[in-house]
Design an enzyme around this catalytic site. Structure first.
Site, mmCIF file in Angstrom:
data_model
loop_
_atom_site.group_PDB
_atom_site.id
_atom_site.type_symbol
_atom_site.label_atom_id
_atom_site.label_comp_id
_atom_site.label_asym_id
_atom_site.label_seq_id
_atom_site.Cartn_x
_atom_site.Cartn_y
_atom_site.Cartn_z
ATOM 1 N N ASP A 12 -8.161 24.616 -4.755
ATOM 2 C CA ASP A 12 -8.758 25.867 -4.279
ATOM 3 C C ASP A 12 -7.877 26.975 -4.845
ATOM 4 O OD1 ASP A 12 -9.352 28.145 -2.799
ATOM 5 O OD2 ASP A 12 -9.449 27.097 -0.871
ATOM 6 N N ASP A 53 -15.133 26.054 -1.633
ATOM 7 C CA ASP A 53 -14.205 26.925 -2.370
ATOM 8 C C ASP A 53 -13.270 26.138 -3.294
ATOM 9 O OD1 ASP A 53 -12.646 25.717 -0.459
ATOM 10 O OD2 ASP A 53 -11.876 27.556 0.427
ATOM 11 N N TYR A 234 0.153 24.735 7.730
ATOM 12 C CA TYR A 234 -1.258 24.686 7.378
ATOM 13 C C TYR A 234 -1.596 25.724 6.311
ATOM 14 C CZ TYR A 234 -6.289 24.575 7.545
ATOM 15 O OH TYR A 234 -7.608 24.459 7.183
ATOM 16 N N LYS A 237 -7.399 22.984 4.149
ATOM 17 C CA LYS A 237 -7.619 21.540 4.219
ATOM 18 C C LYS A 237 -7.444 20.916 2.836
ATOM 19 C CE LYS A 237 -8.039 19.519 8.104
ATOM 20 N NZ LYS A 237 -6.980 18.556 8.440
ATOM 21 N N SER A 248 -23.997 -3.713 -11.543
ATOM 22 C CA SER A 248 -23.607 -4.872 -12.342
ATOM 23 C C SER A 248 -22.289 -5.511 -11.875
ATOM 24 C CB SER A 248 -23.511 -4.417 -13.809
ATOM 25 O OG SER A 248 -23.412 -5.532 -14.640
HETATM 26 O O1 P6F Z 1 -10.320 25.629 6.856
HETATM 27 C C1 P6F Z 1 -10.545 26.665 6.262
HETATM 28 C C2 P6F Z 1 -10.256 26.814 4.832
HETATM 29 O O2 P6F Z 1 -9.988 25.565 4.267
HETATM 30 P P1 P6F Z 1 -10.021 25.384 2.685
HETATM 31 O O3 P6F Z 1 -9.538 26.646 2.056
HETATM 32 O O4 P6F Z 1 -11.411 25.041 2.295
HETATM 33 O O5 P6F Z 1 -9.081 24.247 2.478
HETATM 34 C C3 P6F Z 1 -11.094 27.876 6.921
HETATM 35 O O6 P6F Z 1 -11.816 27.529 8.078
HETATM 36 C C4 P6F Z 1 -9.952 28.841 7.249
HETATM 37 O O7 P6F Z 1 -8.903 28.176 7.927
HETATM 38 C C5 P6F Z 1 -10.443 30.028 8.095
HETATM 39 O O8 P6F Z 1 -11.488 30.703 7.420
HETATM 40 C C6 P6F Z 1 -9.326 31.046 8.360
HETATM 41 O O9 P6F Z 1 -8.798 31.431 7.145
HETATM 42 P P2 P6F Z 1 -7.645 32.533 7.005
HETATM 43 O O10 P6F Z 1 -8.205 33.818 7.526
HETATM 44 O O11 P6F Z 1 -6.471 32.061 7.826
HETATM 45 O O12 P6F Z 1 -7.388 32.559 5.546
HETATM 46 MG MG MG Z 2 -9.887 28.121 0.781
HETATM 47 MG MG MG Z 3 -11.805 24.068 0.422
HETATM 48 MG MG MG Z 4 -8.536 23.197 0.858
#
Ligand code: P6F
Ligand code: MG
Ligand code: MG
Ligand code: MG
Length: 371
Positions: A12, A53, A234, A237, A248
């Site tokens: 990402d 993303d 954190y 994800k 096959s």
């Molecule tokens: O899990 C999320 C993003 O994960 P990702 O980037 O896809 O790994 C979102 O739910 C964010 O945690 C949420 O939008 C809050 O984001 P921030 O405002 O802390 O950046």
């Molecule tokens: Mg993201």
């Molecule tokens: Mg993501």
């Molecule tokens: Mg991610």
């Protein structure tokens, strides 16, 4: 015949809006970098894709797994896409690039990696799965079902070429240990581990002796990188990816896709802190919007032709998956109704790596002893 290596490396490097999708300019930047690498002979072929993303680089080459040149190319491509994201002021540009500089292997630097070196068969169907708003353990249930559950994969019963089952490589991602387990013989022991999907994850699956496929070559591989272990906090994800070979002497395409007809519960979703259904969707609808979700999976199907990718076919773009999507939406309503309550919100142990501990810190001094 020379072996071919398939590397699916993702990161990402900025979303729009928020953590929802990848801007087309990032795909263009990545395609330009990988086209250059193809022209120079470094890559045989490539495809750039996106899930939510996450920017996904699918590459084929002849330099094997963990090749510094290929990992370096992926890193430079993510850096270039980060610059594009920065220019467009996209959200969280460079999010998954946790290291300052590339140091030989992209693992542990933020991006997720699924790689396999294989001897290309006369016809080699291969499926790239890409997920957003979830973690590597989300693959445990579907990979188990594909390669070990006869209620999912009829071939385990009726195809003599894999009636004897498969070997699974399971990682303990907390203790950094791994174990090989044979199915069906050790199925119950293996389920005891992989049912605990936040800790034990399936990394690879191998054919057994007597198969048409060499035992040394994986038939499935999953990215297992845990971002919080690299970052110490954190930062989004892990949004895993996987490569699965098919047909096959291996599960048929339909047996590989069938486990995604459940909409099984995975952890991730909003702020990486909630359980929710994994919704299989088309490339065009892989933009998690409702409560930043629900978590998504897309499947890109290819035939390999001397290392070149013939495809992709957008495999979940089929009305046969409409009902599971509908069910996922119903589960979404039900889970969301729980708001901040478990089991929609993850249990406390799994919240340790989110921002919740900071809130708990503020409350600590207010507690007094009970009687
Ligand atoms: O899990 C999320 C993003 O994960 P990702 O980037 O896809 O790994 C979102 O739910 C964010 O945690 C949420 O939008 C809050 O984001 P921030 O405002 O802390 O950046
Ligand atoms: Mg993201
Ligand atoms: Mg993501
Ligand atoms: Mg991610």
């Amino acid at each position: 015949m020379t072996k071919i290596t398939i590397s699916l490396i993702k990161a990402d490097v900025g979303g729009y809006p928020g953590h929802c999708s990848v801007h087309p300019e990032l795909i263009k930047t990545a395609e330009e970098k990988l086209e250059e690498a193809k022209k120079s002979g470094c890559l045989v072929d490539y495809r750039v894709m996106a899930c939510g993303d996450d920017l996904e680089l699918l590459m084929s080459h002849r330099t094997g797994c963990d090749c510094g040149d290929i990992h370096g190319l992926a890193w430079e491509t993510f850096e270039a896409a980060t610059e594009t994201a920065k220019g467009l002021k996209l959200y969280g540009y460079g999010q998954d690039l946790l290291a300052d500089a590339f140091s030989g292997n992209i693992k542990g630097m933020g991006p997720g990696v699924a790689e396999m070196e294989i001897t290309e068969r006369t016809a080699e169907p291969i499926i790239a799965f890409m997920m957003d708003k979830t973690e590597p353990g989300a693959f445990n249930l579907p990979i188990f079902k594909m390669f070990a559950d006869p209620f999912n994969t009829a071939g385990l019963i009726i195809d003599p070429s894999f009636h004897h089952g498969f070997t699974f490589e399971v990682w303990d991602i907390l203790e950094h240990k791994k174990v090989l387990m044979n199915c069906p013989e050790e199925m119950y022991d293996m389920l005891a581990l992989i049912g605990a999907k936040s800790r034990y994850v399936i990394k690879r699956v191998f054919a057994k002796p007597g198969s048409k496929i060499p035992q040394s070559e994986p038939v499935a591989v999953i990215s297992t990188e845990k971002l919080y272990q690299t970052a110490g906090k954190y930062v989004g994800k892990d949004d895993p990816v996987a490569l699965v070979r098919s047909q096959s002497g291996l599960p048929a395409l339909g047996e590989v896709l069938e486990p995604f007809s459940i909409g099984h519960l995975v952890s991730g979703w909003m702020r990486g802190s909630h359980n929710g259904p994994l919704m299989p969707c088309s490339f065009d609808t892989a933009h998690p919007t409702r409560f930043d979700g629900p978590p998504r999976v897309i499947a890109a199907g290819f035939q390999l032709a001397e290392g070149k990718f013939v495809g992709p076919v957008d495999l979940f773009n089929d009305l046969a998956f409409d009902r599971v999507r509908q069910r996922c939406l119903e589960i979404t309503d039900y889970m969301r109704a729980h708001g901040p309550f478990e089991p929609h919100r993850l249990p406390m142990e799994e919240m340790e790596y989110t921002t919740l501990p900071h809130v708990m810190d503020c409350l600590r001094d207010r507690f007094v002893d009970t009687e």
